[in-house]
Scaffold this active site. Structure first.
Site, PDB file in Angstrom:
ATOM      1  N   GLU A 166       1.724   2.711  -0.704  1.00 27.45           N
ATOM      2  CA  GLU A 166       0.745   3.645  -1.245  1.00 27.45           C
ATOM      3  C   GLU A 166       1.403   4.713  -2.117  1.00 27.45           C
ATOM      4  O   GLU A 166       0.875   5.075  -3.169  1.00 27.45           O
ATOM      5  CB  GLU A 166      -0.045   4.302  -0.106  1.00 27.45           C
ATOM      6  CG  GLU A 166      -1.080   3.402   0.537  1.00 27.45           C
ATOM      7  CD  GLU A 166      -2.264   3.113  -0.379  1.00 27.45           C
ATOM      8  OE1 GLU A 166      -2.378   3.763  -1.449  1.00 27.45           O
ATOM      9  OE2 GLU A 166      -3.072   2.241  -0.039  1.00 27.45           O
ATOM     10  N   GLU A 169       2.319   3.025  -5.389  1.00 26.90           N
ATOM     11  CA  GLU A 169       1.150   2.731  -6.219  1.00 26.90           C
ATOM     12  C   GLU A 169       0.592   3.989  -6.879  1.00 26.90           C
ATOM     13  O   GLU A 169       0.229   3.964  -8.058  1.00 26.90           O
ATOM     14  CB  GLU A 169       0.060   2.070  -5.381  1.00 26.90           C
ATOM     15  CG  GLU A 169       0.362   0.635  -4.964  1.00 26.90           C
ATOM     16  CD  GLU A 169      -0.729   0.033  -4.103  1.00 26.90           C
ATOM     17  OE1 GLU A 169      -0.620  -1.162  -3.765  1.00 26.90           O
ATOM     18  OE2 GLU A 169      -1.688   0.751  -3.748  1.00 26.90           O
ATOM     19  N   GLU A 170       0.523   5.088  -6.143  1.00 27.80           N
ATOM     20  CA  GLU A 170      -0.133   6.282  -6.656  1.00 27.80           C
ATOM     21  C   GLU A 170       0.768   7.114  -7.550  1.00 27.80           C
ATOM     22  O   GLU A 170       0.272   7.809  -8.450  1.00 27.80           O
ATOM     23  CB  GLU A 170      -0.646   7.139  -5.493  1.00 27.80           C
ATOM     24  CG  GLU A 170      -1.766   6.474  -4.705  1.00 27.80           C
ATOM     25  CD  GLU A 170      -2.414   7.407  -3.703  1.00 27.80           C
ATOM     26  OE1 GLU A 170      -2.009   8.598  -3.634  1.00 27.80           O
ATOM     27  OE2 GLU A 170      -3.336   6.968  -2.995  1.00 27.80           O
TER      28      GLU A 170
END
Length: 291
Positions: A166, A169-170
């Site tokens: 995460e 990805e962010e």
């Protein structure tokens, strides 16, 4: 686990049709029931007849629960199954699982998954700056709130891997998972499901940020004091506790749960068990010194 759904009784005449109709292919489960997976196209009327005959046979054999896995391409059979007393248990993108209970009375089949699992990532650099994002979707869109990267753990994904993914990805920042610092359980969170949220400590391995265009409005390194001073953080006990726990950990005054690969009877491969490794190791050293 008990529930309030009961099966529809099968007519006694169906017992006499068992020897005259082809039965549905089924495999035994570990709990005295059977599992049927429909793999070929079938007329709904024929399916209903085969299903009634199969239930009569399973009742004669003393079976309990019946599971029917219907791939999406065989959705024409759903109505026939429901009319025979089956109910929806759960659905995935490519199939529907239906259930039925043969014995009289309340069934004891396990309920569908009750929780969604989420993670939050606390990532701090050597300048005591934390990695934060502003989202362009969801409840925080347009609020100006800076928050830690968060996300949902995918099916078959380890908690520690989800946290690293995460963040990547962010923000495009590479990290190493260190510990679970705390977790929170809440209810009626997502389509009436409960939610378990794990706050995780990650160590940054890179520092250049490139925000995810589809979900993230902005991302940056922010002094932790500035993050903690946000009205949103100050308003809610949960947010304030998160800051206190994270800072206590960075100041070496708090120990979280580290992932340790373990084997068990419940899994063919290794799975992670999370526990306080520091205190356990200290106790083991103390035991070795004084035994």
């Amino acid at each position: 686990m008990s529930a309030s759904v009961n099966s529809t009784p099968v007519n006694e005449n169906d017992e006499q049709t068992v020897q005259h109709l082809k039965l549905l292919n089924a495999i035994n489960d570990r709990y005295g029931g059977v599992i049927v997976e429909v793999n070929e196209p079938m007329d709904s009327a024929l399916f209903a007849s085969m299903l009634r005959a199969s239930i009569a046979q399973w009742r004669h054999q003393g079976k309990k629960g019946v599971w029917i896995k219907l791939p999406i391409q065989h959705a024409n059979l759903v109505e026939a199954a429901v009319k025979e007393g089956f109910w929806y248990h759960h659905a995935e993108p490519n199939y529907l699982m239906l259930a039925y209970w043969i014995p009289e009375g309340t069934h004891t089949l396990p309920a569908n998954a009750s929780h969604r699992v989420g993670i939050g990532a606390f990532v701090m650099n050597e300048k005591r700056e934390v990695l934060v994002v502003q989202e362009n979707t969801g409840r925080f869109r347009g609020t100006g709130v800076w928050k830690f990267p968060t996300g949902v753990v995918n099916e078959g994904e380890d908690l520690c891997a989800a946290a690293v993914r995460e963040v990547k990805e962010e923000t495009a920042v590479d990290t190493k998972f260190i510990e679970v610092l705390a977790f929170r359980q809440s209810h009626k969170s997502f389509f009436e499901k409960s939610d378990i949220f794990f706050m995780c400590l990650l160590e940054p391995l890179s520092f250049e940020i490139q925000k995810q265009e589809s979900e993230i409005e902005a991302a940056k390194w922010m002094p932790v004091e500035e993050y903690a001073a946000q009205p949103f953080v100050q308003k809610y006990e949960f947010s304030k506790y998160i800051v206190d726990i994270c800072l206590a950990k960075k100041d070496r005054k708090y120990s979280g749960f580290s992932p340790v690969p373990t084997s068990s009877v419940f899994s063919n491969g290794k799975s992670y068990m999370y526990f306080n490794v520091c205190d356990l190791n200290a106790e083991m050293i103390k035991f070795d010194l004084f035994r």
